[in-house]
Write an enzyme that holds these catalytic residues in place. Structure first.
Site, PDB file in Angstrom:
ATOM      1  N   VAL A  73      10.670   4.898  -8.102  1.00  0.00           N
ATOM      2  CA  VAL A  73       9.323   5.323  -7.713  1.00  0.00           C
ATOM      3  C   VAL A  73       8.856   4.669  -6.422  1.00  0.00           C
ATOM      4  O   VAL A  73       7.893   5.133  -5.807  1.00  0.00           O
ATOM      5  CB  VAL A  73       8.290   5.067  -8.832  1.00  0.00           C
ATOM      6  CG1 VAL A  73       8.609   5.891 -10.071  1.00  0.00           C
ATOM      7  CG2 VAL A  73       8.164   3.583  -9.146  1.00  0.00           C
ATOM      8  N   ASN A  99       3.428   5.452 -15.317  1.00  0.00           N
ATOM      9  CA  ASN A  99       3.575   4.319 -16.228  1.00  0.00           C
ATOM     10  C   ASN A  99       4.529   3.254 -15.704  1.00  0.00           C
ATOM     11  O   ASN A  99       4.475   2.111 -16.158  1.00  0.00           O
ATOM     12  CB  ASN A  99       4.073   4.830 -17.585  1.00  0.00           C
ATOM     13  CG  ASN A  99       4.502   3.719 -18.505  1.00  0.00           C
ATOM     14  OD1 ASN A  99       3.690   2.981 -19.054  1.00  0.00           O
ATOM     15  ND2 ASN A  99       5.823   3.560 -18.676  1.00  0.00           N
ATOM     16  N   SER A 151      -4.050  -2.104 -16.467  1.00  0.00           N
ATOM     17  CA  SER A 151      -3.971  -3.270 -17.352  1.00  0.00           C
ATOM     18  C   SER A 151      -5.328  -3.929 -17.397  1.00  0.00           C
ATOM     19  O   SER A 151      -6.100  -3.861 -16.427  1.00  0.00           O
ATOM     20  CB  SER A 151      -2.932  -4.271 -16.837  1.00  0.00           C
ATOM     21  OG  SER A 151      -3.020  -5.501 -17.536  1.00  0.00           O
ATOM     22  N   TYR A 164       0.554  -8.869 -10.068  1.00  0.00           N
ATOM     23  CA  TYR A 164       0.392  -7.831 -11.094  1.00  0.00           C
ATOM     24  C   TYR A 164      -1.076  -7.408 -11.203  1.00  0.00           C
ATOM     25  O   TYR A 164      -1.391  -6.215 -11.249  1.00  0.00           O
ATOM     26  CB  TYR A 164       0.897  -8.372 -12.426  1.00  0.00           C
ATOM     27  CG  TYR A 164       0.947  -7.356 -13.547  1.00  0.00           C
ATOM     28  CD1 TYR A 164       1.934  -6.376 -13.578  1.00  0.00           C
ATOM     29  CD2 TYR A 164       0.029  -7.399 -14.588  1.00  0.00           C
ATOM     30  CE1 TYR A 164       1.998  -5.452 -14.620  1.00  0.00           C
ATOM     31  CE2 TYR A 164       0.080  -6.483 -15.626  1.00  0.00           C
ATOM     32  CZ  TYR A 164       1.072  -5.520 -15.634  1.00  0.00           C
ATOM     33  OH  TYR A 164       1.123  -4.608 -16.655  1.00  0.00           O
ATOM     34  N   ALA A 166      -3.417  -7.627  -8.931  1.00  0.00           N
ATOM     35  CA  ALA A 166      -3.802  -6.895  -7.726  1.00  0.00           C
ATOM     36  C   ALA A 166      -3.285  -5.460  -7.766  1.00  0.00           C
ATOM     37  O   ALA A 166      -3.998  -4.519  -7.379  1.00  0.00           O
ATOM     38  CB  ALA A 166      -3.275  -7.614  -6.480  1.00  0.00           C
ATOM     39  N   SER A 167      -2.066  -5.283  -8.254  1.00  0.00           N
ATOM     40  CA  SER A 167      -1.508  -3.928  -8.326  1.00  0.00           C
ATOM     41  C   SER A 167      -2.298  -3.058  -9.300  1.00  0.00           C
ATOM     42  O   SER A 167      -2.552  -1.879  -9.036  1.00  0.00           O
ATOM     43  CB  SER A 167      -0.029  -3.972  -8.736  1.00  0.00           C
ATOM     44  OG  SER A 167       0.144  -4.334 -10.099  1.00  0.00           O
ATOM     45  N   LYS A 168      -2.716  -3.632 -10.413  1.00  0.00           N
ATOM     46  CA  LYS A 168      -3.448  -2.867 -11.416  1.00  0.00           C
ATOM     47  C   LYS A 168      -4.900  -2.637 -10.990  1.00  0.00           C
ATOM     48  O   LYS A 168      -5.492  -1.590 -11.311  1.00  0.00           O
ATOM     49  CB  LYS A 168      -3.383  -3.580 -12.771  1.00  0.00           C
ATOM     50  CG  LYS A 168      -1.967  -3.703 -13.335  1.00  0.00           C
ATOM     51  CD  LYS A 168      -1.279  -2.361 -13.489  1.00  0.00           C
ATOM     52  CE  LYS A 168       0.067  -2.486 -14.204  1.00  0.00           C
ATOM     53  NZ  LYS A 168       0.719  -1.169 -14.388  1.00  0.00           N
TER      54      LYS A 168
END
Length: 256
Positions: A73, A99, A151, A164, A166-168
């Site tokens: 992805v 996902n 999340s 993690y 920051a990405s969410k």
């Protein structure tokens, strides 16, 4: 079980394990044809669905509804090729579940650039790549559902997970922006923000880490992947036809 997704085509990234696999199973049981995109796909030696997650129906029917496609992805060309393969095979895409996700935990002062970049690239850029790839198809259909997997830490943060989190958090912005852009074509975009879910990813936690998680969950238990799949089924169904741009926290009460 109702066949709410009969004749529907669903693409699920990270769909061959954990939460993605639970969502794939739920959609398939309700009649959808599934295309599970994953970086590593099953070798075919075992059925995609087995009895380890409480399945009490004949697996042969729903296994035949699932096609696994290898896809990175983070790579735009890989994503475009995968989505073209789905459209060539099925003619349309009704549901996209972004996902796919990874973790590379560590304190900020010790975190490498590569650990930051890989998490942002997979979790956030991956959702961008897939959403962009599906837009034209859904716009021409004048309908579609896009469900992003966030999340709870995207809203509350978590020490040792700055990449993690920051990405969410970025996925929340992506969800709300694309929801506004695509609403005129009846494409609904929402985000599910799970808390602590029992998956192969969280199975790597130590007993002490698990106890810390459970201590801040009012329901005093971890979620099962099926708890998340239940919400994903609602958001893909006609029951949610007037909901877009929203964040659904499925976290046992962690964020109140």
């Amino acid at each position: 079980m109702n066949k709410r997704f009969e004749n529907k085509i669903a693409v699920i990234t990270g769909g061959c394990r954990g939460i993605g696999k639970a969502i794939a199973r739920r959609y398939a049981m309700e009649g959808a044809r599934i295309f599970a995109l994953d970086y590593v796909i099953p070798d075919g030696s075992e059925p995609f669905f087995d009895n380890t997650i409480g399945n009490t129906i004949d697996n042969s029917g729903i296994n035949s509804q699932v096609t696994c496609i290898q896809c990175d992805v983070t790579d735009g060309e890989s994503v475009r090729n995968a989505f073209a393969e789905v459209v060539d095979a099925a003619g349309r895409i009704d549901i996209l579940v972004n996902n796919a996700g990874i973790t590379r935990d560590g304190l900020l002062m010790r975190m490498s650039e590569s650990d930051w970049d890989s998490v942002i690239s997979t979790n956030l850029k991956g959702a961008f790549n897939c959403t962009k790839a599906v837009c034209r198809t859904m716009m021409s259909q004048r309908q579609g559902r896009i469900i992003n997997m966030g999340s709870v830490v995207g809203s509350m943060g978590n020490a040792g997970q700055s990449n993690y989190s920051a990405s969410k958090a970025g996925l929340i912005g992506l969800t709300k922006s694309t929801a506004k852009e695509l609403a005129g074509r009846n494409i609904l975009v929402n985000l599910i923000a799970p808390g602590y879910v029992r998956t192969p990813m969280t199975d790597k936690l130590t007993e002490g880490q698990r106890e810390i998680f459970l201590s801040v969950i009012p329901l005093k238990r971890a979620a099962e992947p099926e708890d998340i799949a239940n919400v994903a089924a609602f958001l893909a169904s006609d029951d949610s036809s007037y909901i877009t741009g929203q964040v659904f926290h499925v976290d046992g009460g962690m964020l109140m």
